[in-house]
Design an enzyme around this catalytic site. Structure first.
Site, PDB file in Angstrom:
ATOM      1  NE  ARG A 157     -11.037  -8.941  -6.461  1.00  0.00           N
ATOM      2  CZ  ARG A 157     -10.688  -7.989  -5.320  1.00  0.00           C
ATOM      3  NH1 ARG A 157      -9.468  -8.123  -4.930  1.00  0.00           N
ATOM      4  NH2 ARG A 157     -11.785  -7.667  -4.914  1.00  0.00           N
ATOM      5  CE  LYS A 180      -3.545  -2.543  -0.085  1.00  0.00           C
ATOM      6  NZ  LYS A 180      -3.367  -3.293  -1.423  1.00  0.00           N
ATOM      7  CD  GLU A 204      -4.433   7.687   3.210  1.00  0.00           C
ATOM      8  OE1 GLU A 204      -5.793   7.724   3.395  1.00  0.00           O
ATOM      9  OE2 GLU A 204      -3.989   6.932   2.248  1.00  0.00           O
TER      10      GLU A 204
HETATM   11  C1  MV4 Z   1     -10.025   6.392   4.694  1.00  0.00           C
HETATM   12  C2  MV4 Z   1     -11.355   6.698   5.037  1.00  0.00           C
HETATM   13  C3  MV4 Z   1     -11.299   8.295   5.422  1.00  0.00           C
HETATM   14  N1  MV4 Z   1     -10.176   8.878   5.280  1.00  0.00           N
HETATM   15  N2  MV4 Z   1      -9.177   6.994   4.590  1.00  0.00           N
HETATM   16  C4  MV4 Z   1     -11.374   1.696   4.666  1.00  0.00           C
HETATM   17  C5  MV4 Z   1     -10.883   0.651   3.716  1.00  0.00           C
HETATM   18  C6  MV4 Z   1      -9.568   0.880   3.195  1.00  0.00           C
HETATM   19  N3  MV4 Z   1      -9.220   0.425   2.101  1.00  0.00           N
HETATM   20  C7  MV4 Z   1      -9.803   2.535   3.219  1.00  0.00           C
HETATM   21  N4  MV4 Z   1     -10.814   2.900   4.223  1.00  0.00           N
HETATM   22  C8  MV4 Z   1     -10.956   4.000   4.304  1.00  0.00           C
HETATM   23  N5  MV4 Z   1     -10.036   4.858   4.516  1.00  0.00           N
HETATM   24  C9  MV4 Z   1      -9.107   8.266   4.854  1.00  0.00           C
HETATM   25  N6  MV4 Z   1      -8.108   9.032   4.664  1.00  0.00           N
HETATM   26  C10 MV4 Z   1     -12.466   6.099   5.318  1.00  0.00           C
HETATM   27  C11 MV4 Z   1     -12.363   4.619   4.831  1.00  0.00           C
HETATM   28  C12 MV4 Z   1     -13.594   3.700   4.983  1.00  0.00           C
HETATM   29  C13 MV4 Z   1     -14.058   3.141   3.916  1.00  0.00           C
HETATM   30  C14 MV4 Z   1     -13.510   3.426   2.531  1.00  0.00           C
HETATM   31  C15 MV4 Z   1     -14.315   2.798   1.399  1.00  0.00           C
HETATM   32  C16 MV4 Z   1     -15.451   2.037   1.621  1.00  0.00           C
HETATM   33  C17 MV4 Z   1     -15.930   1.748   2.858  1.00  0.00           C
HETATM   34  C18 MV4 Z   1     -15.236   2.515   3.886  1.00  0.00           C
HETATM   35  C19 MV4 Z   1     -15.676   2.577   5.160  1.00  0.00           C
HETATM   36  C20 MV4 Z   1     -15.240   2.840   6.577  1.00  0.00           C
HETATM   37  C21 MV4 Z   1     -14.065   3.612   6.091  1.00  0.00           C
END
Ligand code: MV4
Length: 495
Positions: free
Chosen positions: A278, A102, A186
């Site tokens: 994928r 990542k 972030e």
């Molecule tokens: C975040 C975010 C808010 N701000 N990053 C959750 C999965 C991971 N791959 C990244 N995620 C998130 N990153 C920042 N800077 C909120 C989430 C997040 C989220 C993102 C995509 C789909 C569903 C989610 C559910 C909760 C939090």
């Protein structure tokens, strides 16, 4: 099943692999040949490289498609396939590896001109370093474990007061869970939308995007409903996201189907989150609005064909929605609720596509993801696609000892915010209250079941309850069957 169908359309024979508990699975019945690769635990069967390669050798298979499950996104497996002289129907192992890290992917994307969430360029070591970044970008911030992903090892910091203790927690949890204590920072996006862009590339450097999918309806980092187009983005944003997705794919010399996932904020800024190397579960919505067979194209590209379309050939026509139908209990925190399927009736008709992996009499095993089918509908407009989804969900009947999330989807298709397209990744946790929504369903369904069980006579109330999804849909205000239909159903129950 999806890969077998693409093979059949191309006149290619297919070989399925299966574990002990999947002996009677639909893909095993449907493939031209099938090979047992080991016992139920995936590590001993589906993730056993040697067993898979032996199955290919034994049957004379020339290529391996990893699907979206166990074999996908595993660079070492992809290399082993190629080293065995077989064709890997997927991205180059190097691209899988580079996108799998990542932090490295974040740096690479920034260098390629892909927007990333403001934050630290690489990993950090100390509280002081985190504070320095936080002061620059402003609170709240997210601290993310470098080895995390999919929502694991992630923590929100609201203010400087909590910073020190949260830094220590993330570092120690990351060390104990992933064996890697590194983390990065972030800016926290408050109510983000998850919007992703499909890309497709051939071996000759031709790379296109196949538009976006809106995937914000999730719970615990598991997508539940996807659609294309996104009801949120503007034509300008779509063009920009597509352009950037192609840049991202080119930065890793991508080949085959892939997805660039973005988080978008309320101001329509969007940032690279990760790349899925994928084909994905939600690919049908893209196929429905573009008319492209993504899986068939993956196979053709792996065989050395040029991309059969150019960017300017691609258009989105109408709207498509997908509901993931799982054997799970939405009233019990979406806990898996697998078991034997007694009877099943699939929806069909105009604009309905149901990619199922089960049949009447089949067992949904507890060992893997308890997915039953991907139900997708197409309509000329978003509301037509949703109306058709409501109809299709109404036709869908599953009886047996398992539970399903069909009622949850029926509820979703009545939600004003969903119908308006006004939602973000917090929608389910904000709006779904099983003690309120779920209990209403259960109570009324139960009453109807007791009533009908009394008339049907020889079946238990529970059994009848499971066989009456319409009764609970009725409770949700979705459908109102007339008396003569109810009588028709009684006749079915007696059989
Ligand atoms: C975040 C975010 C808010 N701000 N990053 C959750 C999965 C991971 N791959 C990244 N995620 C998130 N990153 C920042 N800077 C909120 C989430 C997040 C989220 C993102 C995509 C789909 C569903 C989610 C559910 C909760 C939090």
């Amino acid at each position: 099943m999806r890969v077998i169908r693409a093979c059949r359309d191309l006149g290619i024979e297919s070989v399925a692999v299966f574990s002990d508990v999947d002996r009677a699975a639909l893909h095993v019945r449907e493939a031209d040949q099938a090979v047992l690769v080991g016992p139920a635990p995936a590590a001993e069967s589906y993730l056993n490289t040697e067993a898979i390669l032996n199955a290919a050798k034994k049957t004379g298979a020339e290529a391996i498609h990893p699907g979206y499950g166990f074999f996908s996104e595993r660079a070492a497996f992809a290399r082993a396939v190629e080293d065995a002289g077989l064709v890997w129907i997927g991205p180059p192992p190097d691209a899988i590896e580079r996108m799998g890290d990542k932090v490295a992917a974040r740096k690479l994307m920034a260098a390629a001109g892909v927007p990333i969430t403001p934050g630290s360029p690489g990993t950090l070591e100390t509280e002081a370093e985190v504070r320095e970044i936080a002061i620059k970008i402003g609170f709240p911030i997210m601290i993310k474990a470098a080895a995390g992903g999919g929502g694991k090892g992630m923590r929100l910091v609201e203010s400087d007061q909590d910073l020190g203790s949260i830094v220590r927690t993330v570092a120690s949890e990351a060390k104990s869970s992933f064996g890697d204590g590194r983390f990065y920072v972030e800016k926290y996006l408050k109510r983000p939308r998850h919007i992703e862009v499909q890309v497709m590339a051939d071996k000759y450097g031709n790379t296109v995007h196949v538009f976006e999918r809106e995937c914000s309806i999730q719970r615990r980092n598991q997508k539940v409903i996807e659609e294309s187009p996104s009801p949120f983005i503007t034509p300008e944003m779509r063009a920009k996201m597509g352009e950037v997705a192609v840049l991202a794919a080119k930065a890793v010399n991508y080949m085959s189907a892939g997805t660039i996932e973005f988080l978008a904020d309320a101001d329509r800024n969007f940032y690279f989150m990760e790349m899925n190397t994928r084909i994905q579960v939600e690919h049908p919505v893209t196929e429905l609005v573009t008319g492209i067979d993504l899986v068939r194209t993956q196979i053709e590209i792996a065989a050395g064909a040029k991309l059969p379309f150019k960017q300017e050939d691609l258009v989105q026509r109408g709207w498509a929605i997908e509901c993931r139908i799982y054997a799970e209990d939405p009233a019990a925190g979406f806990a898996p609720a697998p078991g034997k399927i007694e009877t099943i009736r699939f929806p069909s008709g105009p604009g309905v596509r149901n990619d199922a992996g089960v049949y009447a009499g089949a067992e949904v095993p507890i060992f893997y993801d308890p997915m039953i089918s991907k139900l997708a509908t197409w309509g000329a407009t978003r509301s037509e696609a949703i109306d058709r989804m409501r109809r299709a969900l109404g036709e869908f009947v599953i009886t047996g000892e398992l539970r399903t999330n069909l009622d949850f989807h029926r509820w979703m298709m009545t939600q004003p915010r969903f119908l308006k397209g006004d939602f973000d990744t917090n929608f389910i946790s904000q709006e779904w209250h099983p003690e309120r929504n779920g209990a209403v369903h259960a109570d009324k369904a139960h009453l109807a079941a007791i009533f009908l069980a009394a008339i049907a006579g020889n079946q238990s109330a529970n059994h009848v309850a499971a066989s009456l999804p319409q009764a609970s849909a009725l409770a949700a205000g979705g459908m109102r069957p007339s008396s003569w239909r109810m009588i028709g159903r009684l006749d079915q129950l007696r059989r």
